[in-house]
Write a protein that holds these residues in place. Structure first.
Motif, PDB file in Angstrom:
ATOM      1  N   UNK A 173      -1.970   3.247  -2.440  1.00 55.69           N
ATOM      2  CA  UNK A 173      -1.972   1.874  -2.019  1.00 55.69           C
ATOM      3  C   UNK A 173      -1.065   0.924  -3.075  1.00 55.69           C
ATOM      4  N   UNK A 174      -0.992   1.158  -4.290  1.00 55.41           N
ATOM      5  CA  UNK A 174      -0.250   0.459  -4.908  1.00 55.41           C
ATOM      6  C   UNK A 174       1.194   0.664  -4.688  1.00 55.41           C
ATOM      7  N   UNK A 175       1.692   1.798  -4.422  1.00 48.74           N
ATOM      8  CA  UNK A 175       3.225   1.779  -3.692  1.00 48.74           C
ATOM      9  C   UNK A 175       3.226   0.849  -2.514  1.00 48.74           C
ATOM     10  N   UNK A 176       2.326   0.890  -1.547  1.00 48.91           N
ATOM     11  CA  UNK A 176       2.517   0.109  -0.259  1.00 48.91           C
ATOM     12  C   UNK A 176       2.252  -1.260  -0.744  1.00 48.91           C
ATOM     13  N   UNK A 177       1.832  -1.613  -1.925  1.00 52.16           N
ATOM     14  CA  UNK A 177       2.017  -3.302  -2.511  1.00 52.16           C
ATOM     15  C   UNK A 177       3.215  -3.736  -3.058  1.00 52.16           C
ATOM     16  N   UNK A 178       4.006  -2.638  -3.341  1.00 49.48           N
ATOM     17  CA  UNK A 178       5.191  -2.964  -4.110  1.00 49.48           C
ATOM     18  C   UNK A 178       5.600  -2.227  -5.312  1.00 49.48           C
ATOM     19  N   UNK A 179       4.530  -1.317  -5.647  1.00 54.45           N
ATOM     20  CA  UNK A 179       4.732  -0.794  -6.902  1.00 54.45           C
ATOM     21  C   UNK A 179       5.579   0.659  -6.876  1.00 54.45           C
ATOM     22  N   UNK A 180       5.746   1.522  -7.834  1.00 47.57           N
ATOM     23  CA  UNK A 180       6.361   2.699  -7.797  1.00 47.57           C
ATOM     24  C   UNK A 180       5.531   3.765  -8.328  1.00 47.57           C
ATOM     25  N   UNK A 184      -4.113   2.483  -7.259  1.00 49.30           N
ATOM     26  CA  UNK A 184      -3.599   0.878  -7.176  1.00 49.30           C
ATOM     27  C   UNK A 184      -2.560   0.861  -8.443  1.00 49.30           C
ATOM     28  N   UNK A 185      -1.829  -0.352  -8.406  1.00 46.88           N
ATOM     29  CA  UNK A 185      -0.943  -0.538  -9.565  1.00 46.88           C
ATOM     30  C   UNK A 185      -1.743  -0.544 -10.602  1.00 46.88           C
ATOM     31  N   UNK A 213       1.028   4.719 -11.136  1.00 43.28           N
ATOM     32  CA  UNK A 213       1.433   3.612  -9.998  1.00 43.28           C
ATOM     33  C   UNK A 213       1.697   2.611 -11.151  1.00 43.28           C
ATOM     34  N   UNK A 214       3.068   2.319 -11.124  1.00 43.90           N
ATOM     35  CA  UNK A 214       3.305   1.413 -12.057  1.00 43.90           C
ATOM     36  C   UNK A 214       4.004  -0.058 -11.229  1.00 43.90           C
ATOM     37  N   UNK A 215       4.049  -1.207 -11.922  1.00 38.71           N
ATOM     38  CA  UNK A 215       4.431  -2.413 -11.271  1.00 38.71           C
ATOM     39  C   UNK A 215       6.046  -2.434 -11.058  1.00 38.71           C
TER      40      UNK A 215
END
Length: 181
Positions: free
Chosen positions: A114-121, A150-151, A179-181
């Motif tokens: 989910x965090x990657x889909x929100x812009x994280x890597x 999540x991020x 998952x990082x920001x």
């Protein structure tokens, strides 16, 4: 996963000439080692072994049918010729059903966090896990779904769920993915 079965027969001839003759007949020279280190020379059908070999992982238990005697075994090693694209020799390790074994399993991940889909890597460590169990409890693969991360979250070895009879020997705080920001 269904049990992979491979028929084998005992052999007595050794050496390069005998191995060449076995391969000309469409078979592979093989050796099975028991838990005491004793070996038995075998031959297996090359086409049948190739089918099994393509499906098996390092922890897939194969039922070796040696002239009516059934053995649970792992593929220990293969000799492969990249020019002819064929196996030349195979070593099996017969398992004692009551003796615990130790294996290192690579951890596979599925899904998109989910965090990657929100812009994280996603940061993957390529971690593996060392376990101890009896052969009947040995998993063929360790696959983890990471969709919910999540991020700022990480998945650790202690978060993995294994069945009864499996003891995790790896450090429980080892990071598998984060998952990082």
């Amino acid at each position: 996963m269904e049990q992979l079965v491979l028929k084998a027969s005992k052999r007595t001839e050794t050496g390069k000439a005998a191995a060449r003759k076995i391969r000309e007949e469409g078979k592979l020279p093989a050796v099975v080692y028991n838990h005491k280190g004793e070996s038995t020379m075998l031959t297996v059908d090359e086409a049948e072994f190739t089918k099994v070999w393509k499906q098996a992982t390092a922890t897939t238990i194969i039922c070796l049918d040696v002239e009516g005697t059934k053995l649970n075994a792992l593929i220990k090693d293969t000799e492969y010729d990249i020019i002819s694209n064929k196996n030349l020799h195979v070593d099996f390790h017969a398992l004692d059903d009551d003796q615990k074994i130790r294996k290192i399993l690579k951890i596979q991940t599925t899904g998109t966090p989910l965090g990657v889909r929100e812009g994280g890597f996603l940061l993957s460590t390529g971690a593996s896990v060392k376990i101890e169990c009896t052969p009947k409890d040995l998993p063929a693969r360790v696959v983890v779904d990471i969709d919910g991360l999540k991020i700022g979250e990480s998945l650790l070895i202690k978060d993995l769920q294994f069945g009864k009879g499996i003891k995790v020997l790896s450090d429980p705080e080892t990071v598998i993915v984060s998952v990082r920001a």
